[in-house]
Each structure stands twice: as C-alpha cells, then as structure tokens.
Design a protein around this motif. Structure first.
Motif, mmCIF file in Angstrom:
data_model
loop_
_atom_site.group_PDB
_atom_site.id
_atom_site.type_symbol
_atom_site.label_atom_id
_atom_site.label_comp_id
_atom_site.label_asym_id
_atom_site.label_seq_id
_atom_site.Cartn_x
_atom_site.Cartn_y
_atom_site.Cartn_z
ATOM 1 N N ASP A 86 0.824 -1.218 0.000
ATOM 2 C CA ASP A 86 0.000 0.000 0.000
ATOM 3 C C ASP A 86 0.854 1.262 0.000
ATOM 4 O O ASP A 86 0.509 2.259 -0.618
ATOM 5 C CB ASP A 86 -0.868 0.042 1.267
ATOM 6 N N LYS A 148 -7.571 -8.561 0.747
ATOM 7 C CA LYS A 148 -6.971 -7.928 -0.435
ATOM 8 C C LYS A 148 -6.742 -8.952 -1.549
ATOM 9 O O LYS A 148 -6.881 -8.632 -2.723
ATOM 10 C CB LYS A 148 -5.642 -7.284 -0.058
ATOM 11 N N HIS B 56 -6.898 1.015 -1.694
ATOM 12 C CA HIS B 56 -6.288 0.422 -0.494
ATOM 13 C C HIS B 56 -6.818 -0.977 -0.216
ATOM 14 O O HIS B 56 -6.224 -1.709 0.571
ATOM 15 C CB HIS B 56 -6.524 1.320 0.718
ATOM 16 N N HIS B 57 -7.944 -1.324 -0.801
ATOM 17 C CA HIS B 57 -8.498 -2.663 -0.537
ATOM 18 C C HIS B 57 -8.159 -3.662 -1.643
ATOM 19 O O HIS B 57 -8.691 -4.758 -1.663
ATOM 20 C CB HIS B 57 -10.012 -2.575 -0.314
ATOM 21 N N THR B 58 -7.310 -3.252 -2.565
ATOM 22 C CA THR B 58 -6.907 -4.169 -3.650
ATOM 23 C C THR B 58 -5.421 -4.457 -3.548
ATOM 24 O O THR B 58 -4.616 -3.539 -3.389
ATOM 25 C CB THR B 58 -7.233 -3.545 -5.025
ATOM 26 N N LEU B 59 -5.079 -5.707 -3.637
ATOM 27 C CA LEU B 59 -3.664 -6.131 -3.501
ATOM 28 C C LEU B 59 -2.807 -5.501 -4.600
ATOM 29 O O LEU B 59 -3.207 -5.477 -5.767
ATOM 30 C CB LEU B 59 -3.594 -7.660 -3.599
ATOM 31 N N VAL B 61 -1.881 -2.485 -5.230
ATOM 32 C CA VAL B 61 -2.101 -1.112 -5.705
ATOM 33 C C VAL B 61 -1.414 -0.147 -4.728
ATOM 34 O O VAL B 61 -1.824 -0.056 -3.577
ATOM 35 C CB VAL B 61 -3.602 -0.776 -5.822
#
Lengths: 378, 64
Positions: A86, A148, B56-59, B61
């Motif tokens: 992140d 995620k 933020h909720h996607t791996l 990125v």
C-alpha cells in the motif's frame, strides 16, 4: 482406557492451543532481551477500514538496571519490486527509533501500527552509558490482509471476463456493410468500451466533488490550537520537533520536562506518547517511556500516511494532576508512488484482460474453422 | 492522375490497418487500460480521493 487417554490428550492439546492464542507470543529471546507481541497474528494497517484494529502491543523485556538505557529500532520490510505494498515509499525505511531509560521492571512497551506486509527487522539493545550491555535482532512477519487477495482475485476474474467478451466479439465474423468503418459487433464493442470509460470518468468526477465537500468540513473541524508548551502545579512540559515532514522521512520529536519548583530537569518521569492520524482518526503509534537524566524523551518516527497527524505527550505520574498534555500537529506531505511500481501492477491487471481476450478470440476462431470445415464436407 | 492514385492507395492502406483485427484488439485494450489506470493509479487528487478506499483494498495497488 485408550479412548480415555486419547480424549485427555485432545483436551490437553485444545487447552494448549487456547492458551497460545490468548497469551502474548514470545517471538524471540536472547540471554537478556525478550521480545513479545500480542496478538500473535499481526495484520498491516488497513486504510479506509470501517473498524480499524488497534495496533499490536510490542514488549521488550530486558535486564536493564536503573541508570541504563534501552534502544529500539524498527526497520520496515525491504522493497518488493514484484508486488507493491500500500505504501511503497516507506518500504525499507525505519519506522521507529528510541533510546530511553527502561521502565521499573526493565521493560519497554509500545504499540506501533505496522503499515505494510513483510518482514520487519527489530534491533534492541541495552546500554550503560555508551557501553552496550546486550544487543539482539528480531524478525517480525506481518501477513497481508486476506481480503486484499480476494478483492484482487475478483478484479482479475472481472478483467478476464471483459477480455473474453472482447475476444469473442473481435474474433467473430468480420462482415461489413457498405459505409461501415468496422464490423457491427466490433463497433458495438468499442462503443461499449468508450461508454464504460465515460461512465467511469463521470462517476469519478461526481465522487471527487463529494469528497471535496467532505474535506472542507473536516478542515473546518481541525482548527484547535496546538499546545506545545504546557505546565501544571508540578511540571513544565515542552514538545518540540518537526512541524512538517513527508511520508517515508524520519521525523524527530523531543519532550522536555522540568520541575516547576526547582527548574531542574524532571528525571525518570513517566510519559505517555500518542500519535493520531487526523483524517481517519486512527492511532498510528502509542508508547510509554520515562524521561532521561536531562528530563528529556526523544524519539524518531516515520509517517506512512500523507495526512496531518497529532503528536500528544502526557505526563503520567499517577498523581491527580489532570494529565497535563502537550500536543503538536504535524503536516505530513503525501508522496506519490513511483510510476514503475504503478505500471508493474497495471501490467499484472492487463495480463488478465489480455489472457481473456486471446482465449475468447481463439475459441471463436476455432469454432468458425470447425463450422467451415463441416459445411465444406457436407 | 498519379497523385490521385497514390492518395487512394494510401487511404486503402490506412483503412486496412485501422480495420485490422490487431488494431481492433489494440483499441479495445487501450480503452480498458485507460479506464483501469484512471480508477486505480491516477494521481490527480480528486480522482485519487474518490477511489482511495478501492485502491487500499486491492492487492498490489500502491498509494501514498
């Protein structure tokens, strides 16, 4: 008899397992420094979470005596070029650094928010003046948040399906009517893609406008004045350090406490430090430590989120003095992630789209070839 | 006369390239890439703020 023994063994195993979950994990221990963390399974900071999990409790137990000092440095996982975290700017940087007299039992406890997945390196040492008494290195593995992976899998599946539809339409019969620029199905496909792009841009524009209004409201709410120098009946407390910093940079802070009556530094006075991110109101770091011989507490920390933070230092001497607190708002400049890291993830995403496109195209073309050969044979 | 025939053949070439399957695929991928880039990777602040949570909720990125 055997069955009873087995049952007892199972009960024992369940009890051990339950105890292991409840107790803090002793991750490593050297002859003089012990490192514990609770809870055992640490997840990285989840930005924009509905409910933010509190930071884990990290405790160092040492044999340091009064007059000694404990030094801790937490380094973040090294850069991972293949799959960005992140906050790629903070990869490989130092998260937190402190040298302070130990608590009464020789321990030092802190609650740092671990921003990214990976293996953190923690260096701990105890010192007697400049002489190092004990030193040790610990590794802490922080796993990525499972949701995620799930979200990425869903995105990959979506892109694959979009590619599949595209390949199926492009691979179909390319018959053109007079005056057409492209076959009807391809024209429809490209029009639909353009429409999707327009809808995405429109949604973003509307959403951006709404966010802009929210930010205005938030900034109005944050007009409290900082109190970097405060005093009560017993002590003067002053907080100094960086007023502004950037993501990934190590900012230094110092709390200075002096006795109000004698005007001398207040030694071994317990202080409670709390660092809060002000946009989402989550605690990024909290720890308790005592002042040194000069009545000072100094620490360095790296901010991982480009948003204003508030650093608060409270005298925690157990007396009913209203908890005199000094505070300071820090402007943290956001640094955009490098283009190469963004392009890497974009390529991964586009590979799924391209895979779907090729699959759809080849399946359609094979079906056409089969139907053509069967019609020829008839 | 020669000029007209050259212009006509160039037009035919441009049309054949523009309407080729490869070009159709490239256009389709380009449109999809542009959309994905805008949603997940564009650093323009209003767009970034609008898609901050999704990013933020996607791996994989990266954000700031």
């Amino acid at each position: 008899m055997k069955v009873r023994l087995l049952k007892r063994q199972n009960l024992f195993l369940v009890a051990v397992w339950a105890a292991a979950l409840c107790m803090p994990a002793v991750l490593a221990t050297s002859s003089q420094i012990e490192f514990q963390i609770k809870p055992q399974a640490v997840l990285p900071f989840e930005a924009e979470a509905k409910v933010q999990a509190p930071p884990p409790i990290v405790t160092f137990k040492t044999n340091a005596q009064p007059g000694n000092s404990v030094g801790i440095r937490i380094d973040m996982p090294p850069e991972t070029p293949w799959l960005s975290t992140d906050f790629p700017i903070v990869e490989g940087r130092t998260l937190f650094e402190i040298e302070t007299p130990p608590g009464k039992d020789g321990s030092l406890s802190l609650r740092p928010m671990f921003p990214i997945r990976g293996d953190y390196t923690i260096a701990a040492e105890t010192k007697d003046g400049a002489k190092v008494i004990a030193t040790d290195m610990f590794k802490l593995h922080v796993s990525e948040n499972p949701s995620k992976y799930w979200n990425f899998a869903m995105l990959a599946a979506f892109l694959f399906v979009i590619g599949l539809i595209g390949g199926w339409l492009i691979g179909g019969k390319q018959k053109m009517l007079p005056g057409q620029l492209a076959p009807t199905r391809v024209e429809l496909l490209l029009s639909a893609s353009a429409l999707a792009a327009i809808v995405a841009m429109a949604c973003l524009a509307v959403s951006a406008e709404m966010n802009l209004h929210q930010h205005c409201e938030k900034s109005e709410a944050k007009t409290e004045t900082d109190k970097s120098s405060v005093s009560d009946n017993s002590y003067n407390l002053a907080l100094s350090g960086n007023a502004e910093t950037a993501v990934g940079e190590l900012a230094t802070f110092k709390a200075q406490v002096s006795d109000k009556a004698t005007h001398k530094p207040a030694k071994t006075l317990p202080l409670q430090v709390t660092v809060t991110q002000l946009e989402e109101n989550f605690v990024a770091l909290t720890f308790a430590a005592v002042t040194n011989e000069l009545g000072q507490l100094t620490w360095k920390e790296c901010f991982f989120d480009g948003a204003p933070h508030r650093v608060e230092v409270r005298i925690d001497d157990g007396k009913d003095n209203g908890g005199v607190t000094a505070s300071k708002t820090i402007a943290v400049e956001a640094i955009h992630p490098p283009l190469s890291r963004r392009l890497t993830t974009l390529i991964y995403m586009m590979m799924f789209l391209f895979g779907g496109l090729l699959t759809g195209f080849s399946v359609t073309r094979r079906a056409q070839a089969r139907s053509a050969s069967s019609s020829q044979s008839h | 006369m020669t000029t007209i025939s050259v212009a006509s053949s160039t037009r035919q070439k441009v049309i054949s390239i523009a309407l080729s399957v490869t070009m159709q695929m490239a256009l389709f991928i380009a449109l999809c890439t542009l959309t994905v880039w805008t949603v997940y990777f564009n650093t323009y602040p209003p767009i970034h703020d609008a898609t901050h949570s999704l990013r933020h909720h996607t791996l994989g990125v990266p954000c700031h």
